[in-house]
Design an enzyme around this catalytic site. Structure first.
Site, PDB file in Angstrom:
ATOM      1  CB  SER A  40      -0.852  -0.027   1.275  1.00  0.00           C
ATOM      2  OG  SER A  40      -1.442   1.224   1.506  1.00  0.00           O
TER       3      SER A  40
ATOM      4  CE  LYS B 199      -1.438  -4.537   3.477  1.00  0.00           C
ATOM      5  NZ  LYS B 199      -1.751  -5.826   2.839  1.00  0.00           N
TER       6      LYS B 199
ATOM      7  CE1 TYR C 245      -3.653  -2.582   5.584  1.00  0.00           C
ATOM      8  CE2 TYR C 245      -3.330  -0.264   5.027  1.00  0.00           C
ATOM      9  CZ  TYR C 245      -3.586  -1.564   4.630  1.00  0.00           C
ATOM     10  OH  TYR C 245      -3.755  -1.861   3.293  1.00  0.00           O
TER      11      TYR C 245
HETATM   12  P1  NAD Z   1     -10.954  -6.899   1.225  1.00  0.00           P
HETATM   13  O1  NAD Z   1     -11.174  -6.835   2.707  1.00  0.00           O
HETATM   14  O2  NAD Z   1     -12.117  -6.699   0.330  1.00  0.00           O
HETATM   15  O3  NAD Z   1     -10.274  -8.302   0.849  1.00  0.00           O
HETATM   16  C1  NAD Z   1      -9.386  -8.963   1.725  1.00  0.00           C
HETATM   17  C2  NAD Z   1      -9.879 -10.401   1.878  1.00  0.00           C
HETATM   18  O4  NAD Z   1      -9.015 -11.107   2.767  1.00  0.00           O
HETATM   19  C3  NAD Z   1     -11.288 -10.506   2.450  1.00  0.00           C
HETATM   20  O5  NAD Z   1     -12.085 -11.278   1.555  1.00  0.00           O
HETATM   21  C4  NAD Z   1     -11.118 -11.222   3.788  1.00  0.00           C
HETATM   22  O6  NAD Z   1     -12.197 -12.072   4.072  1.00  0.00           O
HETATM   23  C5  NAD Z   1      -9.816 -11.952   3.572  1.00  0.00           C
HETATM   24  N1  NAD Z   1      -9.021 -12.220   4.793  1.00  0.00           N
HETATM   25  C6  NAD Z   1      -8.704 -11.357   5.781  1.00  0.00           C
HETATM   26  N2  NAD Z   1      -7.934 -11.982   6.707  1.00  0.00           N
HETATM   27  C7  NAD Z   1      -7.770 -13.259   6.258  1.00  0.00           C
HETATM   28  C8  NAD Z   1      -7.086 -14.386   6.770  1.00  0.00           C
HETATM   29  N3  NAD Z   1      -6.424 -14.333   7.935  1.00  0.00           N
HETATM   30  N4  NAD Z   1      -7.120 -15.541   6.072  1.00  0.00           N
HETATM   31  C9  NAD Z   1      -7.811 -15.628   4.904  1.00  0.00           C
HETATM   32  N5  NAD Z   1      -8.482 -14.584   4.379  1.00  0.00           N
HETATM   33  C10 NAD Z   1      -8.463 -13.421   5.050  1.00  0.00           C
HETATM   34  O7  NAD Z   1      -9.785  -5.868   0.881  1.00  0.00           O
HETATM   35  P2  NAD Z   1      -9.258  -5.354  -0.523  1.00  0.00           P
HETATM   36  O8  NAD Z   1      -9.605  -3.930  -0.648  1.00  0.00           O
HETATM   37  O9  NAD Z   1      -9.638  -6.292  -1.604  1.00  0.00           O
HETATM   38  O10 NAD Z   1      -7.694  -5.421  -0.238  1.00  0.00           O
HETATM   39  C11 NAD Z   1      -6.912  -6.525  -0.653  1.00  0.00           C
HETATM   40  C12 NAD Z   1      -5.488  -6.312  -0.187  1.00  0.00           C
HETATM   41  O11 NAD Z   1      -4.998  -5.087  -0.721  1.00  0.00           O
HETATM   42  C13 NAD Z   1      -5.338  -6.191   1.342  1.00  0.00           C
HETATM   43  O12 NAD Z   1      -4.131  -6.844   1.718  1.00  0.00           O
HETATM   44  C14 NAD Z   1      -5.213  -4.693   1.560  1.00  0.00           C
HETATM   45  O13 NAD Z   1      -4.460  -4.395   2.707  1.00  0.00           O
HETATM   46  C15 NAD Z   1      -4.485  -4.255   0.298  1.00  0.00           C
HETATM   47  N6  NAD Z   1      -4.729  -2.837  -0.042  1.00  0.00           N
HETATM   48  C16 NAD Z   1      -6.011  -2.398  -0.195  1.00  0.00           C
HETATM   49  C17 NAD Z   1      -6.235  -1.049  -0.489  1.00  0.00           C
HETATM   50  C18 NAD Z   1      -7.638  -0.512  -0.623  1.00  0.00           C
HETATM   51  O14 NAD Z   1      -7.813   0.693  -0.509  1.00  0.00           O
HETATM   52  N7  NAD Z   1      -8.649  -1.337  -0.881  1.00  0.00           N
HETATM   53  C19 NAD Z   1      -5.153  -0.158  -0.636  1.00  0.00           C
HETATM   54  C20 NAD Z   1      -3.863  -0.670  -0.506  1.00  0.00           C
HETATM   55  C21 NAD Z   1      -3.659  -2.021  -0.206  1.00  0.00           C
HETATM   56  N1  UFG Z   2     -12.792  11.547   2.761  1.00  0.00           N
HETATM   57  C1  UFG Z   2     -13.830  12.389   3.082  1.00  0.00           C
HETATM   58  N2  UFG Z   2     -14.960  11.851   3.596  1.00  0.00           N
HETATM   59  C2  UFG Z   2     -15.106  10.518   3.810  1.00  0.00           C
HETATM   60  C3  UFG Z   2     -14.042   9.655   3.484  1.00  0.00           C
HETATM   61  C4  UFG Z   2     -12.900  10.211   2.964  1.00  0.00           C
HETATM   62  O1  UFG Z   2     -13.718  13.599   2.899  1.00  0.00           O
HETATM   63  O2  UFG Z   2     -16.170  10.091   4.305  1.00  0.00           O
HETATM   64  C5  UFG Z   2     -11.572  12.113   2.158  1.00  0.00           C
HETATM   65  C6  UFG Z   2     -10.316  11.869   2.970  1.00  0.00           C
HETATM   66  O3  UFG Z   2     -10.139  12.884   3.935  1.00  0.00           O
HETATM   67  C7  UFG Z   2      -9.242  11.875   1.875  1.00  0.00           C
HETATM   68  C8  UFG Z   2      -9.988  11.285   0.654  1.00  0.00           C
HETATM   69  O4  UFG Z   2     -11.368  11.476   0.926  1.00  0.00           O
HETATM   70  O5  UFG Z   2      -8.863  13.189   1.554  1.00  0.00           O
HETATM   71  C9  UFG Z   2      -9.720   9.807   0.455  1.00  0.00           C
HETATM   72  O6  UFG Z   2      -9.988   9.118   1.665  1.00  0.00           O
HETATM   73  P1  UFG Z   2     -10.063   7.520   1.727  1.00  0.00           P
HETATM   74  O7  UFG Z   2     -10.411   7.161   3.125  1.00  0.00           O
HETATM   75  O8  UFG Z   2     -10.944   7.021   0.639  1.00  0.00           O
HETATM   76  O9  UFG Z   2      -8.584   7.066   1.354  1.00  0.00           O
HETATM   77  P2  UFG Z   2      -7.197   7.360   2.106  1.00  0.00           P
HETATM   78  O10 UFG Z   2      -6.264   7.881   1.071  1.00  0.00           O
HETATM   79  O11 UFG Z   2      -7.374   8.139   3.328  1.00  0.00           O
HETATM   80  O12 UFG Z   2      -6.787   5.885   2.558  1.00  0.00           O
HETATM   81  C10 UFG Z   2      -6.501   4.875   1.605  1.00  0.00           C
HETATM   82  C11 UFG Z   2      -6.756   3.492   2.202  1.00  0.00           C
HETATM   83  C12 UFG Z   2      -5.825   3.241   3.355  1.00  0.00           C
HETATM   84  C13 UFG Z   2      -4.410   3.476   2.917  1.00  0.00           C
HETATM   85  C14 UFG Z   2      -4.255   4.845   2.301  1.00  0.00           C
HETATM   86  C15 UFG Z   2      -2.880   5.075   1.734  1.00  0.00           C
HETATM   87  O13 UFG Z   2      -8.082   3.399   2.677  1.00  0.00           O
HETATM   88  O14 UFG Z   2      -5.944   1.884   3.730  1.00  0.00           O
HETATM   89  O15 UFG Z   2      -5.173   4.978   1.214  1.00  0.00           O
HETATM   90  O16 UFG Z   2      -2.651   4.169   0.739  1.00  0.00           O
HETATM   91  F1  UFG Z   2      -3.602   3.375   4.003  1.00  0.00           F
END
Ligand code: NAD
Ligand code: UFG
Length: 345
Positions: free
Chosen positions: A127, A155, A151
């Site tokens: 991330s 990572k 978190y």
């Molecule tokens: P998500 O929660 O939709 O998917 C993650 C999946 O992992 C879920 O289906 C959950 O049931 C499963 N899971 C959690 N713990 C587990 C375990 N111990 N064993 C088996 N399964 C498990 O999340 P996502 O948005 O699809 O994210 C996928 C990956 O990408 C995550 O590692 C997340 O940290 C990373 N990531 C997500 C974002 C984002 O904004 N969505 C940004 C950067 C990184």
């Molecule tokens: N925001 C609002 N209102 C909301 C939600 C978000 O104004 O209800 C704003 C936040 O302040 C930010 C932007 O929208 O300026 C994006 O916010 P998100 O929560 O959608 O995303 P972030 O960039 O804060 O966080 C995401 C992931 C985190 C990760 C981070 C950096 O959710 O897991 O990107 O990669 F750590």
């Protein structure tokens, strides 16, 4: 020729499910492993409907080492994409050990099983949160690493664990993909993001306002040093992200490539919160009422990716616009107002 086989952990989740569809289309056999702690088994039906192929699904936890043994003994796995993990920054501050357990211990179990069964290719969901956010934008892969919450630290620890095993053992290949802000949905409208409870993230929150589940959006801060005072992020369409994973698996064993790469996946462009609100209004034809409230603690003013390395190494670029991100999110949300619990849709 038999198809190459990929094990996708966490692939009933948001990003994994979209990647699953793209990998199947690219000729991979996909095995999905997920404990369903944050996703629905209905996702497998949706993948099957889109792909015409039903991936094998194993309901299991990545921390269950003996279960992983059975999986690696059953299938001739060529590569793993490790999506499984917990992802809420706020929760990780309140329950850090839970985050280290799922994210770090879970990956340790997986890597150990891979080592034992001689599977040496891994793509890991990292991330942008591994970077310190106070410096220059765009963030390149050389930017300072300084996660500010458990978190993000989980990572970074996993990135380092993977780098250590790659350095220690001949033949390992790894891609650490640092995602920026994944949004959007499959263009069919049958798969998308389905957060449990109140969404933490901007796009799903806006989508729930548009569909009438929430009265208005709170915009966290209107006084940042950005074009309109609201936060700037690098939103990337989940289908572009999925294509990035297909590209990563396609080139992970390529001669001349270093055994480990750390790569940003973003568009390289920033949009403000109000840009997203306006784009969503245009895509949905619905008004998105909002009010500007205090900044959210820990938020950066601005965060966007340097994307040169992704292009050089993977030959991949994000193609889809903010308009498409909003249009596809809306198609999914309008057809499934309550996410995967609207099973008839
Ligand atoms: P998500 O929660 O939709 O998917 C993650 C999946 O992992 C879920 O289906 C959950 O049931 C499963 N899971 C959690 N713990 C587990 C375990 N111990 N064993 C088996 N399964 C498990 O999340 P996502 O948005 O699809 O994210 C996928 C990956 O990408 C995550 O590692 C997340 O940290 C990373 N990531 C997500 C974002 C984002 O904004 N969505 C940004 C950067 C990184
Ligand atoms: N925001 C609002 N209102 C909301 C939600 C978000 O104004 O209800 C704003 C936040 O302040 C930010 C932007 O929208 O300026 C994006 O916010 P998100 O929560 O959608 O995303 P972030 O960039 O804060 O966080 C995401 C992931 C985190 C990760 C981070 C950096 O959710 O897991 O990107 O990669 F750590």
């Amino acid at each position: 020729m038999p198809k190459p086989v990929a094990l996708l952990t966490g692939a009933t989740g948001y990003i994994g499910s979209h990647t699953c569809v793209e990998l199947i289309a690219a000729g991979w056999q996909v095995i999905v492993l997920d404990n369903l702690s944050n996703s629905s088994p209905v996702v497998i039906d949706r993948i099957a409907r889109i792909s015409g192929v039903r991936p094998d699904f194993i309901q299991a936890d990545v921390r269950d080492r003996s279960r992983l043994d059975r999986v690696f003994s059953t299938y001739a796995i060529d590569a793993v994409i490790h999506f499984a993990g917990l992802k809420s920054v706020g929760e990780s501050v309140a329950a850090p050990l839970r985050y280290y357990d799922h994210n770090v211990t879970g990956t340790l179990c997986l890597l150990d099983a891979m080592r034992e069964h001689d599977v040496r290719r891994i793509v890991f969901s990292s991330s942008a949160t591994v970077y310190g956010m106070s410096g220059e934008m765009p963030l390149t892969e050389e930017s300072r690493l300084a996660p500010s919450n458990p978190y993000g630290r989980s990572k970074l620890i996993v990135e380092e664990m993977i780098a250590d095993i790659v350095a220690a053992t001949q033949g390992w290949r790894a891609m650490l993909l640092r995602y920026f802000n994944p949004v959007g949905a499959h263009p069919s409208g049958t798969m998308g993001e389905d957060p449990a409870g109140t969404p933490n993230n901007l796009m799903p929150y806006i989508a729930q306002v548009a569909v009438g589940r929430r009265p208005r959006l709170s915009v966290y801060g209107g006084d940042y040093a950005t074009p309109d005072g609201t936060g700037v992020r690098d939103y990337i369409h989940v289908m572009d992200l999925a294509a990035g994973h297909v590209a990563a698996l396609g080139c992970i064993g390529r001669k001349g490539l270093p055994p480990l790469s750390r790569i940003n996946l973003g568009t390289g462009r920033g949009h403000t919160v109000l840009d997203v609100v306006r784009a969503f209004e245009a895509a949905s034809g619905r008004a998105i009422p909002f009010r500007i409230v205090a900044r959210r603690p820990g938020d950066a003013a601005s965060c966007y990716a340097g994307v040169t390395l992704a292009h050089q190494v993977l030959g991949w670029k994000a193609m889809r616009s903010l308009r498409e991100m909003c249009a596809d999110t809306w198609r999914w949300q309008a057809a499934n107002p309550h996410g995967y619990s609207d099973r008839a849709a």
